[in-house]
Design a protein around this motif. Structure first.
Motif, PDB file in Angstrom:
ATOM      1  N   LYS A   1      -7.433   3.854  -2.493  1.00  0.00           N
ATOM      2  CA  LYS A   1      -6.202   3.146  -2.128  1.00  0.00           C
ATOM      3  C   LYS A   1      -5.383   2.887  -3.394  1.00  0.00           C
ATOM      4  O   LYS A   1      -5.940   2.568  -4.449  1.00  0.00           O
ATOM      5  CB  LYS A   1      -6.511   1.816  -1.442  1.00  0.00           C
ATOM      6  CG  LYS A   1      -5.265   1.029  -1.040  1.00  0.00           C
ATOM      7  CD  LYS A   1      -5.596  -0.371  -0.544  1.00  0.00           C
ATOM      8  CE  LYS A   1      -6.225  -0.338   0.821  1.00  0.00           C
ATOM      9  NZ  LYS A   1      -6.366  -1.725   1.378  1.00  0.00           N
TER      10      LYS A   1
ATOM     11  N   GLU B   1      -1.945   0.627  -4.513  1.00  0.00           N
ATOM     12  CA  GLU B   1      -0.956  -0.384  -4.147  1.00  0.00           C
ATOM     13  C   GLU B   1      -0.005  -0.593  -5.311  1.00  0.00           C
ATOM     14  O   GLU B   1      -0.410  -0.555  -6.474  1.00  0.00           O
ATOM     15  CB  GLU B   1      -1.642  -1.700  -3.804  1.00  0.00           C
ATOM     16  CG  GLU B   1      -2.631  -1.605  -2.645  1.00  0.00           C
ATOM     17  CD  GLU B   1      -3.509  -2.829  -2.561  1.00  0.00           C
ATOM     18  OE1 GLU B   1      -3.221  -3.704  -1.735  1.00  0.00           O
ATOM     19  OE2 GLU B   1      -4.485  -2.908  -3.347  1.00  0.00           O
TER      20      GLU B   1
ATOM     21  N   SER C   1      -7.949   1.161  -6.109  1.00  0.00           N
ATOM     22  CA  SER C   1      -9.276   0.706  -5.725  1.00  0.00           C
ATOM     23  C   SER C   1      -9.998   1.831  -4.991  1.00  0.00           C
ATOM     24  O   SER C   1      -9.375   2.633  -4.291  1.00  0.00           O
ATOM     25  CB  SER C   1      -9.201  -0.550  -4.854  1.00  0.00           C
ATOM     26  OG  SER C   1      -8.445  -0.306  -3.692  1.00  0.00           O
ATOM     27  N   TYR C   2     -11.306   1.884  -5.173  1.00  0.00           N
ATOM     28  CA  TYR C   2     -12.108   2.909  -4.513  1.00  0.00           C
ATOM     29  C   TYR C   2     -13.585   2.567  -4.668  1.00  0.00           C
ATOM     30  O   TYR C   2     -13.962   1.666  -5.438  1.00  0.00           O
ATOM     31  CB  TYR C   2     -11.825   4.300  -5.091  1.00  0.00           C
ATOM     32  CG  TYR C   2     -12.048   4.452  -6.579  1.00  0.00           C
ATOM     33  CD1 TYR C   2     -13.225   4.999  -7.085  1.00  0.00           C
ATOM     34  CD2 TYR C   2     -11.070   4.066  -7.491  1.00  0.00           C
ATOM     35  CE1 TYR C   2     -13.419   5.152  -8.453  1.00  0.00           C
ATOM     36  CE2 TYR C   2     -11.250   4.217  -8.850  1.00  0.00           C
ATOM     37  CZ  TYR C   2     -12.432   4.762  -9.327  1.00  0.00           C
ATOM     38  OH  TYR C   2     -12.624   4.906 -10.680  1.00  0.00           O
TER      39      TYR C   2
ATOM     40  N   THR D   1       0.846  -1.200   0.000  1.00  0.00           N
ATOM     41  CA  THR D   1       0.000   0.000   0.000  1.00  0.00           C
ATOM     42  C   THR D   1       0.875   1.241   0.000  1.00  0.00           C
ATOM     43  O   THR D   1       1.721   1.425   0.873  1.00  0.00           O
ATOM     44  CB  THR D   1      -0.930   0.016   1.226  1.00  0.00           C
ATOM     45  OG1 THR D   1      -1.785  -1.131   1.180  1.00  0.00           O
ATOM     46  CG2 THR D   1      -1.782   1.282   1.240  1.00  0.00           C
TER      47      THR D   1
ATOM     48  N   TRP E   1      -0.697   4.435  -0.847  1.00  0.00           N
ATOM     49  CA  TRP E   1      -1.555   5.629  -0.700  1.00  0.00           C
ATOM     50  C   TRP E   1      -2.918   5.187  -0.214  1.00  0.00           C
ATOM     51  O   TRP E   1      -3.536   4.309  -0.799  1.00  0.00           O
ATOM     52  CB  TRP E   1      -1.658   6.317  -2.055  1.00  0.00           C
ATOM     53  CG  TRP E   1      -2.369   7.625  -2.133  1.00  0.00           C
ATOM     54  CD1 TRP E   1      -2.024   8.809  -1.540  1.00  0.00           C
ATOM     55  CD2 TRP E   1      -3.535   7.911  -2.923  1.00  0.00           C
ATOM     56  NE1 TRP E   1      -2.899   9.795  -1.908  1.00  0.00           N
ATOM     57  CE2 TRP E   1      -3.840   9.277  -2.758  1.00  0.00           C
ATOM     58  CE3 TRP E   1      -4.340   7.138  -3.753  1.00  0.00           C
ATOM     59  CZ2 TRP E   1      -4.921   9.889  -3.379  1.00  0.00           C
ATOM     60  CZ3 TRP E   1      -5.417   7.744  -4.387  1.00  0.00           C
ATOM     61  CH2 TRP E   1      -5.702   9.104  -4.206  1.00  0.00           C
ATOM     62  N   ASN E   2      -3.375   5.763   0.874  1.00  0.00           N
ATOM     63  CA  ASN E   2      -4.679   5.430   1.430  1.00  0.00           C
ATOM     64  C   ASN E   2      -5.206   6.662   2.177  1.00  0.00           C
ATOM     65  O   ASN E   2      -5.270   6.685   3.403  1.00  0.00           O
ATOM     66  CB  ASN E   2      -4.569   4.221   2.364  1.00  0.00           C
ATOM     67  CG  ASN E   2      -5.930   3.689   2.782  1.00  0.00           C
ATOM     68  OD1 ASN E   2      -6.949   3.999   2.196  1.00  0.00           O
ATOM     69  ND2 ASN E   2      -5.937   2.886   3.829  1.00  0.00           N
TER      70      ASN E   2
ATOM     71  N   THR F   1       1.403  11.812  -0.916  1.00  0.00           N
ATOM     72  CA  THR F   1       1.476  11.161   0.382  1.00  0.00           C
ATOM     73  C   THR F   1       1.276  12.188   1.495  1.00  0.00           C
ATOM     74  O   THR F   1       1.248  13.402   1.262  1.00  0.00           O
ATOM     75  CB  THR F   1       2.827  10.462   0.561  1.00  0.00           C
ATOM     76  OG1 THR F   1       3.876  11.446   0.503  1.00  0.00           O
ATOM     77  CG2 THR F   1       3.052   9.429  -0.528  1.00  0.00           C
TER      78      THR F   1
ATOM     79  N   ASN G   1     -12.767   5.811   0.070  1.00  0.00           N
ATOM     80  CA  ASN G   1     -11.929   4.626   0.313  1.00  0.00           C
ATOM     81  C   ASN G   1     -10.897   4.422  -0.803  1.00  0.00           C
ATOM     82  O   ASN G   1     -10.680   3.307  -1.280  1.00  0.00           O
ATOM     83  CB  ASN G   1     -12.794   3.377   0.483  1.00  0.00           C
ATOM     84  CG  ASN G   1     -13.672   3.460   1.720  1.00  0.00           C
ATOM     85  OD1 ASN G   1     -13.315   4.099   2.710  1.00  0.00           O
ATOM     86  ND2 ASN G   1     -14.835   2.834   1.663  1.00  0.00           N
TER      87      ASN G   1
ATOM     88  N   THR H   1     -11.973  -1.395  -9.163  1.00  0.00           N
ATOM     89  CA  THR H   1     -10.549  -1.716  -9.097  1.00  0.00           C
ATOM     90  C   THR H   1      -9.962  -1.582 -10.495  1.00  0.00           C
ATOM     91  O   THR H   1     -10.520  -2.107 -11.467  1.00  0.00           O
ATOM     92  CB  THR H   1     -10.306  -3.149  -8.588  1.00  0.00           C
ATOM     93  OG1 THR H   1     -10.884  -3.277  -7.282  1.00  0.00           O
ATOM     94  CG2 THR H   1      -8.820  -3.453  -8.510  1.00  0.00           C
TER      95      THR H   1
ATOM     96  N   SER I   1      -7.435  10.011   3.594  1.00  0.00           N
ATOM     97  CA  SER I   1      -8.694  10.214   4.295  1.00  0.00           C
ATOM     98  C   SER I   1      -9.251  11.580   3.921  1.00  0.00           C
ATOM     99  O   SER I   1      -8.514  12.579   3.992  1.00  0.00           O
ATOM    100  CB  SER I   1      -8.475  10.143   5.811  1.00  0.00           C
ATOM    101  OG  SER I   1      -9.537  10.746   6.512  1.00  0.00           O
TER     102      SER I   1
END
Length: 399
Positions: free
Chosen positions: A256, A258, A115-116, A35, A37-38, A98, A254, A190, A40
């Motif tokens: 993300k 990877e 993915s989101y 991962t 980048w995730n 980041t 959500n 995805t 908020s």
């Protein structure tokens, strides 16, 4: 120019060997999804992205913000009066950043998975002209590398995954689904791809646990750039020429990203010119308006240049903090990359414009020297062009 430019290939870390007597060293581990980048919405807001394209032409200031946070999601709003040119509107974000502010760069031969969750209301219709809600692009080429779009096919509203071929500037839908059944609900998206000359793109669309689409396009070219990097875009980018457009919005949450294998080491750039009177175009504190932005440059001092200057009133850059001990005429040497014969319009401290023509080649830094009138203290110098794209600006030197 070498196609790889400044790209530094990522390498897999070697696994440590167990050296104890009688113990067999393990085999090297296969690369894993890491991962990278995730973000908020509440913590990062729009700073989660490398850049914000919120009505960058200033067509609808009363509607600001067109891109922002709505609860636990990012919201992209499209009004009927929004414009990003005479025939289109655009409210998007581009790239990934980041928590420490570092842009994430998708480089050659890397494999990524984005993915989101996405919410498309029934007011965001498919159109006979283009409507894009996700793109993969780089700064070197205006044509997108890949997209998720909302076309009308045979009179039916669709959502489609597509890639583009650069040689003929054409798009190729490799997977589609009906749009109406996924409107007014959260669905899972995805996008997995290898950023390579011989790459692939996989698109998975799910409604809860039900898979609507899981399709892969193999052996496609997803690496077009010489020096830049691929980066994703989310938002609403559509033609205003389609009939029946409504004011609408889209939500994503959500998010993300990877990467397959460990993070790639950062690019090492040459030092900027720190000589007397030198001002790099990409320096922090300068202004990059509209499409103008810093980009990698293998032949430039500091390893960067500013691209997409001119062609309209919106896309320009301003070099700030130009110092002069006295008021008077000084000599300014402009260092730029030029595709044939191009020109800047240059304005000092908001004064009348001076045309600065330059002739050269796009892979070599060309210089020209012009007089500029500076005031004692701090000056600003604006580079723009109202009718055509100008050169790509490396730096200026004042003497």
């Amino acid at each position: 120019m070498n196609k790889h430019g400044l790209r530094l290939a990522g390498v897999l870390s070697a696994m440590a060997l167990i050296t104890q007597v009688g113990v067999t060293p393990p085999a090297s581990a296969a690369p894993r999804w890491e991962t990278r980048w995730n973000p908020s919405p509440q913590r990062d807001g729009v700073n989660a992205f490398e850049a914000l394209e919120d009505d960058r032409r200033g067509s609808h200031p009363e509607g600001l913000p067109h891109v922002g946070v709505d609860g636990n999601a990012w919201k992209f709003t499209a009004h009927l009066e929004d414009r990003d040119g005479s025939d289109r509107m655009r409210n998007e974000v581009r790239g990934m950043r980041t928590a420490d502010g570092t842009p994430l760069e998708i480089r050659k031969d890397e494999t990524w998975r984005l993915s989101y969750q996405m919410y498309i209301p029934d007011t965001l219709d498919a159109t006979s002209n283009f409507t894009h809600i996700w793109q993969l692009k780089n700064s070197d080429v205006g044509t997108p590398v890949a997209q998720i779009s909302l076309p009308v096919v045979g009179g039916v509203q669709k959502i489609a995954a597509r890639y583009w071929t650069l040689e003929d500037n054409k798009s190729h839908d490799f997977a589609t689904a009906d749009l109406e059944p996924i409107q007014n609900k959260w669905v899972n998206v995805t996008i997995e791809f290898r950023s390579s000359d011989d790459g692939y793109m996989r698109w998975v669309l799910k409604d809860g646990h039900r898979t609507i689409v899981d399709q892969t396009a193999e052996h496609i070219d997803l690496w077009w750039t010489q020096e830049q990097y691929n980066r994703p875009k989310w938002g609403i980018y559509r033609s205003i020429k389609s009939a029946g457009l409504q004011e609408t919005y889209m939500l994503v949450k959500n998010l993300k990203a990877e990467q397959l294998g460990p993070a790639t080491p950062p690019v090492r750039l040459p030092a900027p010119d720190r000589g007397p009177g030198a001002y790099e175009a990409e320096r922090v504190g300068n202004i990059f308006e509209g499409a103008a932005e810093p980009a990698y440059c293998a032949v430039c001092s500091g390893g960067r240049k500013v691209i997409l200057i001119g062609g309209n009133v919106y896309d320009y850059t301003v070099v700030r903090g130009v110092l002069s001990e006295t008021t008077g005429t000084r000599q300014m040497t402009v260092h730029a990359l030029v595709d044939g014969s191009q020109a800047f319009s240059v304005s000092v401290n908001g004064g009348d414009a001076t045309t600065v023509p330059i002739t050269g080649t796009k892979d070599t830094v060309t210089t020209t020297t012009v007089p500029v009138d500076l005031v004692a203290g701090v000056n600003t110098i604006r580079f723009y062009g109202l009718t055509a794209r100008g050169p790509e600006l490396d730096k200026i030197v004042i003497k």
